[in-house]
Design an enzyme around this catalytic site. Structure first.
Site, PDB file in Angstrom:
ATOM      1  N   HIS A  17     -27.439  -3.820 -20.433  1.00 35.48           N
ATOM      2  CA  HIS A  17     -26.519  -2.786 -20.906  1.00 35.48           C
ATOM      3  C   HIS A  17     -25.715  -3.328 -22.082  1.00 35.48           C
ATOM      4  O   HIS A  17     -24.608  -3.847 -21.928  1.00 35.48           O
ATOM      5  CB  HIS A  17     -25.578  -2.328 -19.784  1.00 35.48           C
ATOM      6  CG  HIS A  17     -24.781  -1.120 -20.129  1.00 35.48           C
ATOM      7  ND1 HIS A  17     -24.881   0.072 -19.439  1.00 35.48           N
ATOM      8  CD2 HIS A  17     -23.861  -0.892 -21.095  1.00 35.48           C
ATOM      9  CE1 HIS A  17     -24.062   0.967 -19.963  1.00 35.48           C
ATOM     10  NE2 HIS A  17     -23.416   0.387 -20.972  1.00 35.48           N
ATOM     11  N   HIS A  19     -25.081  -2.191 -26.365  1.00 34.11           N
ATOM     12  CA  HIS A  19     -25.355  -1.223 -27.428  1.00 34.11           C
ATOM     13  C   HIS A  19     -25.554  -1.941 -28.753  1.00 34.11           C
ATOM     14  O   HIS A  19     -24.740  -2.790 -29.137  1.00 34.11           O
ATOM     15  CB  HIS A  19     -24.203  -0.226 -27.540  1.00 34.11           C
ATOM     16  CG  HIS A  19     -24.082   0.669 -26.355  1.00 34.11           C
ATOM     17  ND1 HIS A  19     -24.612   1.933 -26.316  1.00 34.11           N
ATOM     18  CD2 HIS A  19     -23.499   0.478 -25.142  1.00 34.11           C
ATOM     19  CE1 HIS A  19     -24.366   2.486 -25.143  1.00 34.11           C
ATOM     20  NE2 HIS A  19     -23.691   1.622 -24.415  1.00 34.11           N
ATOM     21  N   GLU A 204     -18.193   6.180 -15.027  1.00 37.31           N
ATOM     22  CA  GLU A 204     -17.335   5.173 -15.653  1.00 37.31           C
ATOM     23  C   GLU A 204     -15.913   5.704 -15.783  1.00 37.31           C
ATOM     24  O   GLU A 204     -14.953   5.083 -15.319  1.00 37.31           O
ATOM     25  CB  GLU A 204     -17.884   4.785 -17.019  1.00 37.31           C
ATOM     26  CG  GLU A 204     -17.032   3.773 -17.775  1.00 37.31           C
ATOM     27  CD  GLU A 204     -17.529   3.522 -19.182  1.00 37.31           C
ATOM     28  OE1 GLU A 204     -17.029   2.564 -19.803  1.00 37.31           O
ATOM     29  OE2 GLU A 204     -18.386   4.277 -19.675  1.00 37.31           O
ATOM     30  N   ASP A 282     -22.004  -4.759 -22.887  1.00 38.37           N
ATOM     31  CA  ASP A 282     -21.756  -3.415 -23.414  1.00 38.37           C
ATOM     32  C   ASP A 282     -21.631  -3.383 -24.937  1.00 38.37           C
ATOM     33  O   ASP A 282     -22.609  -3.163 -25.635  1.00 38.37           O
ATOM     34  CB  ASP A 282     -20.543  -2.797 -22.725  1.00 38.37           C
ATOM     35  CG  ASP A 282     -20.541  -1.274 -22.806  1.00 38.37           C
ATOM     36  OD1 ASP A 282     -21.528  -0.687 -23.300  1.00 38.37           O
ATOM     37  OD2 ASP A 282     -19.548  -0.647 -22.374  1.00 38.37           O
TER      38      ASP A 282
END
Length: 349
Positions: A17, A19, A204, A282
């Site tokens: 995970h 980006h 989330e 992330d």
């Protein structure tokens, strides 16, 4: 006895995970802003650090959307993909599934062929240079007040038309408030029918209902974040029984206000409840973290034991969509690391 730093550095790792756009190094962002003569962003590193101090999740999205505008052509995307993958390789990451959001770029006029050719070239550059394997998750940018059905359809069309062997999954990011998950059901069904995996963010900044929706309507095989799962005992039982992985990113959750502190983070309780979890970074530069730092926080701020941290790292192999031969290689590497680090090797799934 090895130090915490030595323990973490010796761990093979898998990142599931992270980006691509949110992995842009501050220096790279400033370089590209100057290259394209953009003046909507800070012009030095100190100002950029202040720019990355987020008030809440909505402010994070606002800054994120402004930052990605520096990506304009194939070379920009190649640079970003190569730097991101090499940065992970430097942390002993062996395999990564990296999320990127092509529709954010195509809708502002960037040639989709340039986006995909750039990220693919960067992926292959890093594989040749450092041996890291990378695959792509194309993300739908779910945003309030936009035509999310169209953005989902276009994202899938782009993935199927341009993705090639590098793209393995469809994701869904962006704010959860005001962006109901069921509306994306048809596009995720189409993605699954086309052979892509389904990996939406959910739970989330909203409650467990969003996670249920991701499971029921989006065919979720993993859940991005899922920090509210513990609020629903029935959901906990479902996730535990089916061993549906949760991609946990503690520092991200803290920076966006999804949790109030490391002490309040649900990861230790998720593990205690028998949920399948993995640890991730992330948007690391935006949150002033790395995957290495997340593992150190797990030991020092979240109170996990070395055995738990090792098992969490090894679990990411099983939660990944790496082919079976690749998983066997990583299992062997984890087994060897367990001997060196004095922990028990995790059993293969």
């Amino acid at each position: 006895m090895v130090t915490d730093e030595e323990f973490v550095d010796a761990l093979p790792k898998v990142e599931l995970h992270v980006h691509l756009e949110g992995s842009m190094r501050p220096g790279t962002l400033l370089q590209l802003a100057r290259r394209h003569d953009l003046d909507h962003l800070p012009t030095d590193l100190e100002a950029l650090r202040a720019y990355y101090e987020f008030r809440d999740f909505d402010h994070f999205i606002e800054v994120y959307l402004a930052a990605v505008q520096v990506l304009r052509d194939e070379e920009d995307f190649r640079l970003l993909a190569r730097e991101t993958a090499l940065g992970l390789a430097g942390q002993r990451v062996r395999y990564a599934e990296i999320t990127f959001t092509p529709w954010l770029h195509v809708q502002r006029g960037v040639d989709p062929a340039a986006v995909f050719a750039g990220v693919e070239a960067g992926r292959l550059d890093a594989e040749r240079e450092a041996g890291i394997q990378v695959r792509w998750i194309t993300d739908i940018p779910g945003l309030p007040g936009t035509d999310n059905v169209t953005s989902g359809e276009r994202t899938l069309e782009l993935a199927l038309a341009h993705g090639g062997e590098g793209v393995i999954a469809l994701g869904l990011g962006g704010p959860e408030v005001g962006v109901p998950r069921p509306q994306f059901g048809p596009v995720f069904t189409a993605a699954r029918d086309a052979g892509l995996h389904c990996i939406p963010h959910a739970g989330e900044t909203t409650g467990p209902r969003t996670i249920w929706d991701a499971l029921e309507f989006l065919h979720a095989e993993r859940i991005g974040h899922g920090t509210s799962a513990l609020d629903d005992p029935a959901l906990v039982e479902h996730l535990r029984r089916h061993q549906i992985p949760l991609e946990v990113s503690p520092t991200s959750n803290l920076c966006t206000g999804a949790v109030t502190s490391y002490a309040a983070h649900p990861l230790p309780e998720m593990i205690a409840q028998g949920l399948a979890v993995n640890l991730n970074s992330d948007d690391p530069p935006m949150f002033n973290t790395t995957l290495r730092a997340e593992y150190l926080h797990a030991l020092r701020s979240l109170g996990l034991s070395r055995q738990q941290v090792f098992e969490t790292a090894a679990a990411a192999v099983e939660h990944s969509f790496l082919d079976e031969a690749g998983k066997r290689r990583l299992r062997d590497e984890f087994a060897a690391a367990a001997v060196d680090l004095g922990v028990r090797a995790a059993p293969a799934a």
